[in-house]
Design a protein around this motif. Sequence first.
Motif, short mmCIF file in Angstrom:
data_model
loop_
_atom_site.label_atom_id
_atom_site.label_comp_id
_atom_site.label_asym_id
_atom_site.label_seq_id
_atom_site.Cartn_x
_atom_site.Cartn_y
_atom_site.Cartn_z
N TYR A 7 0.87 -1.17 0.00
CA TYR A 7 0.00 0.00 0.00
C TYR A 7 0.91 1.23 0.00
CZ TYR A 7 -4.00 -2.99 1.04
OH TYR A 7 -4.99 -3.94 0.98
N TYR A 24 -3.26 7.00 -3.71
CA TYR A 24 -3.09 5.91 -2.75
C TYR A 24 -3.57 4.63 -3.42
CZ TYR A 24 -3.66 3.14 1.56
OH TYR A 24 -3.59 2.17 2.53
N SER A 80 0.80 14.97 4.00
CA SER A 80 0.22 14.74 5.32
C SER A 80 -1.27 15.07 5.34
CB SER A 80 0.95 15.59 6.37
OG SER A 80 2.31 15.20 6.48
N ILE A 83 -3.15 12.24 3.63
CA ILE A 83 -3.26 11.07 4.52
C ILE A 83 -4.35 11.28 5.56
CG2 ILE A 83 -2.05 9.76 6.32
CD1 ILE A 83 0.55 10.26 4.71
N ALA A 84 -4.36 12.48 6.14
CA ALA A 84 -5.37 12.77 7.17
C ALA A 84 -6.77 12.84 6.59
CB ALA A 84 -5.01 14.09 7.87
N LYS A 87 -8.00 9.44 5.92
CA LYS A 87 -7.81 8.53 7.07
C LYS A 87 -7.03 7.27 6.66
CE LYS A 87 -12.01 10.06 9.48
NZ LYS A 87 -12.31 11.20 8.60
N ILE A 88 -5.95 7.49 5.96
CA ILE A 88 -5.13 6.39 5.47
C ILE A 88 -4.26 5.85 6.61
CG2 ILE A 88 -3.31 5.73 3.85
CD1 ILE A 88 -4.39 7.97 2.00
N LYS A 89 -4.35 4.58 6.88
CA LYS A 89 -3.63 3.97 8.00
C LYS A 89 -2.46 3.10 7.54
CE LYS A 89 -6.53 5.70 10.99
NZ LYS A 89 -6.11 6.81 11.86
N CYS A 90 -2.69 2.32 6.49
CA CYS A 90 -1.68 1.35 6.04
C CYS A 90 -0.85 1.95 4.91
CB CYS A 90 -2.37 0.08 5.56
SG CYS A 90 -1.23 -1.21 5.06
N GLN A 125 6.86 8.81 7.50
CA GLN A 125 6.76 7.60 6.68
C GLN A 125 8.07 7.37 5.93
OE1 GLN A 125 4.10 5.61 6.69
NE2 GLN A 125 2.69 6.96 7.81
#
Length: 360
Positions: A7, A24, A80, A83-84, A87-90, A125
């Motif tokens: 991912y 993503y 950033s 991502i926020a 709500k990307i976690k992986c 990351q």
Amino acid sequence: MIKNEYYVIGVMSGTSLDGIDLLYARFKYGKNWDFDIIKAETIKYDEDWNGKLENLVNLSIEELKLIDKEYTHLLANVISTFIAKYKIKCIDAICSHGHTAYHQPENKLTYQIGNQPIISKLVGQTVVCDFRIQDVELGGQGAPLVPIGDKLLFPNYDFCLNLGGFANLSVDINNERIAFDVCPVNILLNYYVKKIGYDFDDKGKMASQGKQNDELLSKLNDLEFYRKSYPKSLGLEWVKTSVIPLIDEFNLEPPDILNTLCEHIAIQISNEINKIKKGSVLITGGGTYNDYLINRIKSFSQNEIEVPSKQIIDFKEALIFALLGILRLRKETNCLKSVTGASKDHSSGNIFYPHKIYIN
């Protein structure tokens, strides 16, 4: 660690200054690479950044280093936020092209801003970036880098054609991937339409209303670059020194310039894709939305032209840079000597980790 599923976030900023493309995606490797685009977005540059990026080739190395730091922070903030927002976690890695400041492979020079080590700490990351520099050090053009992704992700097409700031093309010849820049596209079309207050020529309507200038068309088609064999690549410097002054000599109205440029682009592209008869051509990039240009390409082409989904059109380069980053993490080839002219195939790109300290 080598695994079969990743991912990643791919980040791309091109010479046409459309904005920062973020994607993503999930990649899975079995017999071949498969992908799913989960989220994708383009963040437009504001007027201040547009001006800064347009002027990069005029800056000294000291000035470039300062703007490099500033742009790295901009990219980190944009990533950033992306991502926020979703709500990307992986995330296995952020794979970023950066933005080309100058590209002079003949002098073994290439500089992409936004690839400073601090970016990994800012986004928290692993970051894979700066894919061009090693290839240039190995005697390559450092571009185009997308063709290996074309080969791995879109193997059913004879040609993959991208209409961005420049048109670039990739194709397999004798079981070897060949790719090169064909001609300028949006870097010129947008330049001239901005002179009359527009960001771009919507669907090529303005170009369609212009009148072709045969003398200018002839001189454009006679530029020395088109007589060179691949590998070859183009940069903003060439456009500013060899093309814009030539066009400006004619003192034409913008619609006539746009019309003539579209004809020039269509001719140069057809000269290449017609080398394979009854082939298939996948066209992506922002220029795909220029209906007039696409129709001119079709009128010269002897092949089947396919325009894919909007998501692939807009984000194919970000998608492929995401894959290039994965290949780098796997220590697998992501730069082909047959494409760039480097001394060997290689795995290119810097890998930065948020927990490490880097000293330039």
